[in-house]
Design a protein around this motif. Structure first.
Motif, short mmCIF file in Angstrom:
data_model
loop_
_atom_site.label_atom_id
_atom_site.label_comp_id
_atom_site.label_asym_id
_atom_site.label_seq_id
_atom_site.Cartn_x
_atom_site.Cartn_y
_atom_site.Cartn_z
N GLU A 94 0.95 -0.95 0.02
CA GLU A 94 -0.19 0.11 0.15
C GLU A 94 0.33 1.28 0.14
O GLU A 94 0.46 2.59 -1.02
CB GLU A 94 -0.53 0.18 1.04
N LEU A 95 1.63 1.57 1.09
CA LEU A 95 3.07 2.53 0.60
C LEU A 95 3.62 2.84 -0.77
O LEU A 95 3.70 4.10 -1.15
CB LEU A 95 4.08 1.96 1.99
N MET A 96 3.92 1.51 -1.67
CA MET A 96 4.53 1.57 -2.76
C MET A 96 3.14 2.17 -3.52
O MET A 96 3.80 3.32 -4.57
CB MET A 96 4.75 0.27 -3.11
N ILE A 97 2.08 1.58 -3.75
CA ILE A 97 1.14 2.60 -4.29
C ILE A 97 0.79 4.23 -4.23
O ILE A 97 1.09 5.06 -4.82
CB ILE A 97 0.18 1.53 -4.56
N MET A 98 0.80 4.53 -2.92
CA MET A 98 0.86 5.83 -2.51
C MET A 98 1.96 6.72 -2.31
O MET A 98 1.88 8.19 -3.04
CB MET A 98 0.22 5.70 -0.53
N ARG A 99 3.34 5.98 -2.65
CA ARG A 99 4.49 6.64 -2.97
C ARG A 99 4.31 6.78 -4.69
O ARG A 99 4.71 7.69 -5.27
CB ARG A 99 5.33 6.27 -3.12
N PHE A 100 3.17 6.00 -5.84
CA PHE A 100 3.39 5.86 -6.90
C PHE A 100 2.34 7.50 -6.96
O PHE A 100 2.79 7.92 -7.83
CB PHE A 100 2.44 4.58 -7.58
N ILE A 101 1.56 7.35 -5.80
CA ILE A 101 0.24 8.47 -5.85
C ILE A 101 0.80 9.57 -6.11
O ILE A 101 1.11 10.98 -6.55
CB ILE A 101 -0.87 8.09 -5.41
N ASP A 102 2.07 10.21 -5.14
CA ASP A 102 2.63 11.21 -5.02
C ASP A 102 3.22 11.50 -5.99
O ASP A 102 3.67 12.90 -6.92
CB ASP A 102 3.79 10.98 -3.30
N ALA A 103 3.99 10.45 -7.50
CA ALA A 103 5.04 11.29 -8.04
C ALA A 103 4.05 11.17 -9.17
O ALA A 103 4.57 11.78 -9.68
CB ALA A 103 6.11 9.09 -7.48
N TYR A 104 3.04 10.44 -9.49
CA TYR A 104 2.36 10.43 -10.13
C TYR A 104 1.99 12.56 -10.36
O TYR A 104 1.83 12.39 -11.28
CB TYR A 104 0.96 9.24 -10.38
N VAL A 105 1.61 12.27 -9.43
CA VAL A 105 0.95 13.65 -9.29
C VAL A 105 1.06 14.29 -8.96
O VAL A 105 1.19 15.58 -10.27
CB VAL A 105 -0.21 13.56 -7.96
N ASP A 106 2.47 14.35 -8.49
CA ASP A 106 3.44 15.51 -8.88
C ASP A 106 4.07 16.17 -9.98
O ASP A 106 3.90 16.71 -10.68
CB ASP A 106 4.90 14.98 -8.19
N LEU A 107 3.96 14.97 -10.80
CA LEU A 107 4.28 15.08 -12.62
C LEU A 107 3.55 15.38 -13.51
O LEU A 107 3.93 16.21 -14.37
CB LEU A 107 5.50 13.46 -12.93
N HIS A 108 2.18 14.58 -13.33
CA HIS A 108 1.16 14.79 -14.27
C HIS A 108 -0.44 15.59 -13.89
O HIS A 108 -0.53 15.81 -14.37
CB HIS A 108 0.53 13.37 -14.39
N GLY A 109 0.10 15.83 -12.53
CA GLY A 109 -0.91 16.78 -11.74
C GLY A 109 -2.29 16.34 -11.91
O GLY A 109 -3.72 16.43 -11.52
#
Length: 120
Positions: free
Chosen positions: A8-23
């Motif tokens: 779950e933490l891996m996916i939440m980190r993915f959300i952080d990164a994806y939203v940071d780059l793609h908005g």
């Protein structure tokens, strides 16, 4: 930390990164990257929002969460978003490509069987 929480933490980190780059992000983006069902992806997005609900705002017309005005990476912290997304792609791409190939094979097999049934 157990395996479920680590995933779950891996996916939440993915959300952080994806939203940071793609908005923006939606559950389809998550399930295309990780081997999880849409309901689990939705649940993880809700877990992601608990500490800071203003990080994302849901836009029904786009069916996605947009980057909030006060967005900050909660789980990725100072790590590079691009580096993290590249690592996740390398780790999970073989799995997602395998699933797509298997789905295509299954669809082709079902089409052949349907054609045979029509010919009878």
């Amino acid at each position: 930390m157990n395996q479920k929480r680590a995933f779950e933490l891996m996916i939440m980190r993915f959300i952080d990164a994806y939203v940071d780059l793609h908005g923006e992000i939606n559950t389809t983006t998550i399930i295309n990257q990780f081997p999880i069902h849409r309901t689990k992806a939705s649940r993880i997005v809700q877990l992601y929002l608990k500490p800071k609900p203003s990080n994302l705002r849901y836009v029904p017309s786009k069916s996605c969460h947009l980057k909030g005005f006060s967005f900050e990476k909660l789980h990725l912290k100072d790590e590079s978003s691009l580096t993290y997304l590249n690592a996740m792609e390398l780790a999970f791409l073989p799995y997602t490509e395998f699933l797509k190939e298997e789905a295509a094979k299954l669809a082709a097999q079902e089409a052949k069987e349907a054609d045979k049934a029509k010919a009878k």
